[in-house]
Design a protein around this motif. Structure first.
Motif, PDB file in Angstrom:
ATOM      1  N   LYS A  59      16.346  45.692 -17.106  1.00  0.00           N
ATOM      2  CA  LYS A  59      16.618  44.832 -18.259  1.00  0.00           C
ATOM      3  C   LYS A  59      17.616  43.740 -17.879  1.00  0.00           C
ATOM      4  CE  LYS A  59      14.061  46.599 -21.528  1.00  0.00           C
ATOM      5  NZ  LYS A  59      12.942  45.799 -22.128  1.00  0.00           N
ATOM      6  N   ALA A  60      18.648  44.114 -17.108  1.00  0.00           N
ATOM      7  CA  ALA A  60      19.632  43.132 -16.665  1.00  0.00           C
ATOM      8  C   ALA A  60      19.003  42.135 -15.701  1.00  0.00           C
ATOM      9  CB  ALA A  60      20.809  43.834 -15.993  1.00  0.00           C
ATOM     10  N   THR A  61      18.109  42.611 -14.843  1.00  0.00           N
ATOM     11  CA  THR A  61      17.409  41.735 -13.901  1.00  0.00           C
ATOM     12  C   THR A  61      16.564  40.712 -14.644  1.00  0.00           C
ATOM     13  OG1 THR A  61      17.347  43.466 -12.204  1.00  0.00           O
ATOM     14  CG2 THR A  61      15.755  41.668 -12.008  1.00  0.00           C
ATOM     15  N   GLU A  62      15.841  41.179 -15.646  1.00  0.00           N
ATOM     16  CA  GLU A  62      15.000  40.279 -16.448  1.00  0.00           C
ATOM     17  C   GLU A  62      15.858  39.229 -17.150  1.00  0.00           C
ATOM     18  OE1 GLU A  62      11.662  40.502 -20.042  1.00  0.00           O
ATOM     19  OE2 GLU A  62      12.646  42.330 -19.324  1.00  0.00           O
ATOM     20  N   ALA A  63      16.962  39.654 -17.726  1.00  0.00           N
ATOM     21  CA  ALA A  63      17.844  38.724 -18.432  1.00  0.00           C
ATOM     22  C   ALA A  63      18.436  37.699 -17.477  1.00  0.00           C
ATOM     23  CB  ALA A  63      18.959  39.497 -19.127  1.00  0.00           C
ATOM     24  N   THR A  64      18.827  38.136 -16.293  1.00  0.00           N
ATOM     25  CA  THR A  64      19.413  37.222 -15.311  1.00  0.00           C
ATOM     26  C   THR A  64      18.405  36.186 -14.864  1.00  0.00           C
ATOM     27  OG1 THR A  64      20.949  38.917 -14.518  1.00  0.00           O
ATOM     28  CG2 THR A  64      20.519  37.061 -13.056  1.00  0.00           C
ATOM     29  N   PHE A  65      17.188  36.611 -14.587  1.00  0.00           N
ATOM     30  CA  PHE A  65      16.173  35.646 -14.145  1.00  0.00           C
ATOM     31  C   PHE A  65      15.785  34.686 -15.258  1.00  0.00           C
ATOM     32  CE2 PHE A  65      15.782  37.790 -10.164  1.00  0.00           C
ATOM     33  CZ  PHE A  65      15.280  36.802  -9.308  1.00  0.00           C
ATOM     34  N   ASN A  66      15.761  35.156 -16.484  1.00  0.00           N
ATOM     35  CA  ASN A  66      15.506  34.231 -17.594  1.00  0.00           C
ATOM     36  C   ASN A  66      16.620  33.188 -17.695  1.00  0.00           C
ATOM     37  OD1 ASN A  66      13.014  35.123 -18.616  1.00  0.00           O
ATOM     38  ND2 ASN A  66      13.988  36.797 -19.739  1.00  0.00           N
ATOM     39  N   GLN A  67      17.845  33.609 -17.422  1.00  0.00           N
ATOM     40  CA  GLN A  67      18.982  32.684 -17.425  1.00  0.00           C
ATOM     41  C   GLN A  67      18.842  31.655 -16.295  1.00  0.00           C
ATOM     42  OE1 GLN A  67      22.754  34.713 -17.196  1.00  0.00           O
ATOM     43  NE2 GLN A  67      23.946  32.836 -17.083  1.00  0.00           N
ATOM     44  N   ILE A  68      18.445  32.118 -15.121  1.00  0.00           N
ATOM     45  CA  ILE A  68      18.253  31.217 -13.976  1.00  0.00           C
ATOM     46  C   ILE A  68      17.148  30.218 -14.261  1.00  0.00           C
ATOM     47  CG2 ILE A  68      17.430  31.124 -11.583  1.00  0.00           C
ATOM     48  CD1 ILE A  68      18.872  33.851 -11.167  1.00  0.00           C
ATOM     49  N   ILE A  69      16.048  30.704 -14.795  1.00  0.00           N
ATOM     50  CA  ILE A  69      14.923  29.815 -15.110  1.00  0.00           C
ATOM     51  C   ILE A  69      15.342  28.761 -16.123  1.00  0.00           C
ATOM     52  CG2 ILE A  69      12.675  29.753 -16.283  1.00  0.00           C
ATOM     53  CD1 ILE A  69      12.190  32.562 -14.925  1.00  0.00           C
ATOM     54  N   HIS A  70      16.065  29.182 -17.145  1.00  0.00           N
ATOM     55  CA  HIS A  70      16.533  28.240 -18.160  1.00  0.00           C
ATOM     56  C   HIS A  70      17.408  27.149 -17.543  1.00  0.00           C
ATOM     57  CE1 HIS A  70      17.728  26.814 -22.118  1.00  0.00           C
ATOM     58  NE2 HIS A  70      18.996  26.865 -21.729  1.00  0.00           N
ATOM     59  N   SER A  71      18.265  27.528 -16.607  1.00  0.00           N
ATOM     60  CA  SER A  71      19.149  26.548 -15.970  1.00  0.00           C
ATOM     61  C   SER A  71      18.369  25.589 -15.077  1.00  0.00           C
ATOM     62  CB  SER A  71      20.234  27.252 -15.152  1.00  0.00           C
ATOM     63  OG  SER A  71      19.694  27.875 -14.002  1.00  0.00           O
ATOM     64  N   LEU A  72      17.309  26.088 -14.455  1.00  0.00           N
ATOM     65  CA  LEU A  72      16.522  25.247 -13.547  1.00  0.00           C
ATOM     66  C   LEU A  72      15.577  24.301 -14.285  1.00  0.00           C
ATOM     67  CD1 LEU A  72      15.582  27.776 -10.705  1.00  0.00           C
ATOM     68  CD2 LEU A  72      17.185  25.851 -10.563  1.00  0.00           C
ATOM     69  N   GLN A  73      15.214  24.667 -15.490  1.00  0.00           N
ATOM     70  CA  GLN A  73      14.267  23.842 -16.237  1.00  0.00           C
ATOM     71  C   GLN A  73      14.857  22.481 -16.613  1.00  0.00           C
ATOM     72  OE1 GLN A  73      13.191  26.705 -19.273  1.00  0.00           O
ATOM     73  NE2 GLN A  73      11.256  27.195 -18.265  1.00  0.00           N
ATOM     74  N   ASP A  74      16.179  22.345 -16.506  1.00  0.00           N
ATOM     75  CA  ASP A  74      16.830  21.061 -16.777  1.00  0.00           C
ATOM     76  C   ASP A  74      16.975  20.204 -15.520  1.00  0.00           C
ATOM     77  OD1 ASP A  74      17.154  21.720 -19.448  1.00  0.00           O
ATOM     78  OD2 ASP A  74      19.102  22.690 -19.082  1.00  0.00           O
ATOM     79  N   LYS A  75      16.559  20.749 -14.362  1.00  0.00           N
ATOM     80  CA  LYS A  75      16.727  20.036 -13.095  1.00  0.00           C
ATOM     81  C   LYS A  75      15.470  19.244 -12.741  1.00  0.00           C
ATOM     82  CE  LYS A  75      20.528  22.517 -12.545  1.00  0.00           C
ATOM     83  NZ  LYS A  75      21.873  21.967 -12.820  1.00  0.00           N
ATOM     84  N   GLU A  76      15.669  18.232 -11.916  1.00  0.00           N
ATOM     85  CA  GLU A  76      14.528  17.491 -11.375  1.00  0.00           C
ATOM     86  C   GLU A  76      14.101  18.188 -10.082  1.00  0.00           C
ATOM     87  OE1 GLU A  76      15.238  13.344 -10.916  1.00  0.00           O
ATOM     88  OE2 GLU A  76      15.837  13.042 -12.999  1.00  0.00           O
ATOM     89  N   LEU A  77      13.134  19.068 -10.204  1.00  0.00           N
ATOM     90  CA  LEU A  77      12.731  19.908  -9.086  1.00  0.00           C
ATOM     91  C   LEU A  77      11.636  19.252  -8.255  1.00  0.00           C
ATOM     92  CD1 LEU A  77      12.512  23.342 -10.935  1.00  0.00           C
ATOM     93  CD2 LEU A  77      14.411  22.487  -9.568  1.00  0.00           C
ATOM     94  N   GLU A  78      11.808  19.308  -6.946  1.00  0.00           N
ATOM     95  CA  GLU A  78      10.736  18.856  -6.051  1.00  0.00           C
ATOM     96  C   GLU A  78      10.204  19.999  -5.197  1.00  0.00           C
ATOM     97  OE1 GLU A  78      12.254  16.772  -2.288  1.00  0.00           O
ATOM     98  OE2 GLU A  78      13.792  16.257  -3.777  1.00  0.00           O
ATOM     99  N   SER A  79      10.959  21.100  -5.135  1.00  0.00           N
ATOM    100  CA  SER A  79      10.557  22.277  -4.383  1.00  0.00           C
ATOM    101  C   SER A  79      11.288  23.487  -4.950  1.00  0.00           C
ATOM    102  CB  SER A  79      10.905  22.108  -2.892  1.00  0.00           C
ATOM    103  OG  SER A  79      10.596  23.278  -2.159  1.00  0.00           O
ATOM    104  N   LEU A  80      10.559  24.608  -5.051  1.00  0.00           N
ATOM    105  CA  LEU A  80      11.155  25.817  -5.605  1.00  0.00           C
ATOM    106  C   LEU A  80      10.621  27.031  -4.850  1.00  0.00           C
ATOM    107  CD1 LEU A  80      12.998  27.099  -7.725  1.00  0.00           C
ATOM    108  CD2 LEU A  80      11.058  27.083  -9.318  1.00  0.00           C
ATOM    109  N   VAL A  81      11.538  27.739  -4.197  1.00  0.00           N
ATOM    110  CA  VAL A  81      11.180  28.894  -3.377  1.00  0.00           C
ATOM    111  C   VAL A  81      11.840  30.140  -3.967  1.00  0.00           C
ATOM    112  CG1 VAL A  81      11.475  29.972  -1.109  1.00  0.00           C
ATOM    113  CG2 VAL A  81      10.922  27.527  -1.270  1.00  0.00           C
ATOM    114  N   LEU A  82      11.114  31.244  -3.998  1.00  0.00           N
ATOM    115  CA  LEU A  82      11.662  32.535  -4.401  1.00  0.00           C
ATOM    116  C   LEU A  82      11.492  33.511  -3.250  1.00  0.00           C
ATOM    117  CD1 LEU A  82      12.725  34.639  -6.479  1.00  0.00           C
ATOM    118  CD2 LEU A  82      10.343  34.963  -7.203  1.00  0.00           C
ATOM    119  N   VAL A  83      12.606  34.061  -2.775  1.00  0.00           N
ATOM    120  CA  VAL A  83      12.566  35.056  -1.698  1.00  0.00           C
ATOM    121  C   VAL A  83      13.127  36.368  -2.236  1.00  0.00           C
ATOM    122  CG1 VAL A  83      13.294  35.673   0.631  1.00  0.00           C
ATOM    123  CG2 VAL A  83      12.893  33.268   0.055  1.00  0.00           C
ATOM    124  N   GLN A  84      12.273  37.371  -2.350  1.00  0.00           N
ATOM    125  CA  GLN A  84      12.704  38.681  -2.828  1.00  0.00           C
ATOM    126  C   GLN A  84      12.956  39.572  -1.612  1.00  0.00           C
ATOM    127  OE1 GLN A  84      11.580  39.668  -6.977  1.00  0.00           O
ATOM    128  NE2 GLN A  84       9.555  38.955  -6.329  1.00  0.00           N
TER     129      GLN A  84
END
Length: 250
Positions: A59-84
Motif C-alpha cells: 500500500k505504501a509502495t502504491e502511494a509513493t509511486f502515485n506521488q512520483i507520477i503526479h510530480s512527473l506529470q508536471d514536467k516536460e519529459l523527453e525520456s522516462l526509464v523505470l528500473v526495478q
C-alpha cells in the motif's frame, strides 16, 4: 528532460545505475528504505531525489509511486526509464524451516511490488508521446533450482515470465514501449555477504560463494551498471522482451 526512477538505490547496483544515469544528465528518483547521501551530493548534470520506501509494504509502495507520477506529470519529459532493481534473498533456508513473515516480505519485494508498480506505471503514462522503457533486474537463479534459494529462485522465475508477458502485451498493443530483463550475474554486494554468512545446512553452495569473494570473481557494481546504462542511453538498441545478461557483454 530525462528522468529515471530506480528502486533499491541505497547501495549496490541500484546506486551505481543511478550515478551513471545522473552523469548522463538524467534526473534520478530513487526509492529505498535508507537514504543515499552520496548520490544527493554528486556534482553532475543530473540530479537525485530520494523517496524512503519499504517495498514490502504494498500500500505504501502504491502511494509513493502515485506521488512520483503526479510530480512527473508536471514536467516536460523527453525520456522516462523505470528500473526495478530492489530485491532480497532472505530467507536462505530449506522449506520447512522458514519464517513465514520473511516469505511474505520476500514475495512482496521481489514480485508483488514490481507487478503493482508496472500496472500503475503503464496506466499513468498511457498517452505519452515517447516510448517508455521498463527494466526488471533478474537472476540466473530464475532458471535453475538452488538448495536454500527456493523463495529467491521462484520469485525471480515468476518475474521473468511476468516481464516477458508484459512485453508481449505491449507489442500486441503497438505501444512501442520496451520492457526487458537485465541479469547482472554475481557482483560484490551486501547481498553476496549475506549469502556467504549462511550456514551450509541452509545453503548447500555456500563454500562456492565464499570462493567467489576470495578468488576475486565478483564484478564491481559500477562495471555491471555500465552494461545496462550503455543500453539505456541507446534506446534504438533496446529490444522489447529481451533478456540482457552481463555475461554476454563482459
Amino acid at each position: 528532460m530525462k528522468y529515471a526512477v530506480i528502486t533499491g538505490t541505497s547501495k549496490g547496483l541500484g546506486a551505481s545505475i543511478a550515478k551513471l544515469l545522473m552523469e548522463a544528465s538524467y534526473h534520478v528518483i530513487g526509492l529505498a528504505r535508507s537514504q543515499n547521501d552520496e548520490l544527493k551530493q554528486l556534482s553532475t548534470h543530473g540530479s537525485y531525489q530520494h523517496y524512503q520506501t519499504d517495498l514490502s509494504d504494498l500500500k505504501a509502495t502504491e502511494a509513493t509511486f502515485n506521488q512520483i507520477i503526479h510530480s512527473l506529470q508536471d514536467k516536460e519529459l523527453e525520456s522516462l526509464v523505470l528500473v526495478q532493481n530492489a530485491a532480497v534473498v532472505t530467507p536462505i533456508e530449506q522449506v520447512g524451516k522458514q519464517n513465514n513473515d520473511q516469505i511474505i516480505d520476500h514475495v512482496h519485494i521481489n514480485l508483488a511490488s514490481p507487478m503493482i508498480v508496472t500496472n500503475i506505471w503503464l496506466d499513468a503514462w498511457r498517452n505519452t508521446t515517447f516510448p517508455l522503457i521498463l527494466v526488471n533486474v533478474t537472476s540466473g537463479a530464475a532458471n535453475r533450482s538452488v538448495y536454500g534459494w527456493n523463495a529467491y529462485g521462484s520469485t525471480k522465475a515468476a518475474l521473468d515470465r511476468y516481464t516477458k508477458t508484459v512485453a508481449l502485451e505491449q507489442e500486441e498493443l503497438e505501444t512501442e514501449n520496451k520492457v526487458f530483463l537485465f541479469d547482472p550475474s554475481i557482483m560484490d554486494t551486501d547481498m553476496q555477504g549475506e549469502i556467504r554468512s549462511a550456514d551450509k545446512s541452509q545453503f548447500i553452495d555456500v563454500e562456492k560463494f565464499k570462493a567467489y569473494k576470495t578468488e576475486n570473481n565478483l564484478r564491481d557494481t559500477s562495471k555491471v551498471a555500465k552494461v545496462l546504462v550503455d543500453r539505456l542511453l541507446n534506446p534504438t538498441l533496446v529490444k522489447n522482451g529481451e533478456y540482457l545478461s552481463v555475461k554476454d557483454i563482459i
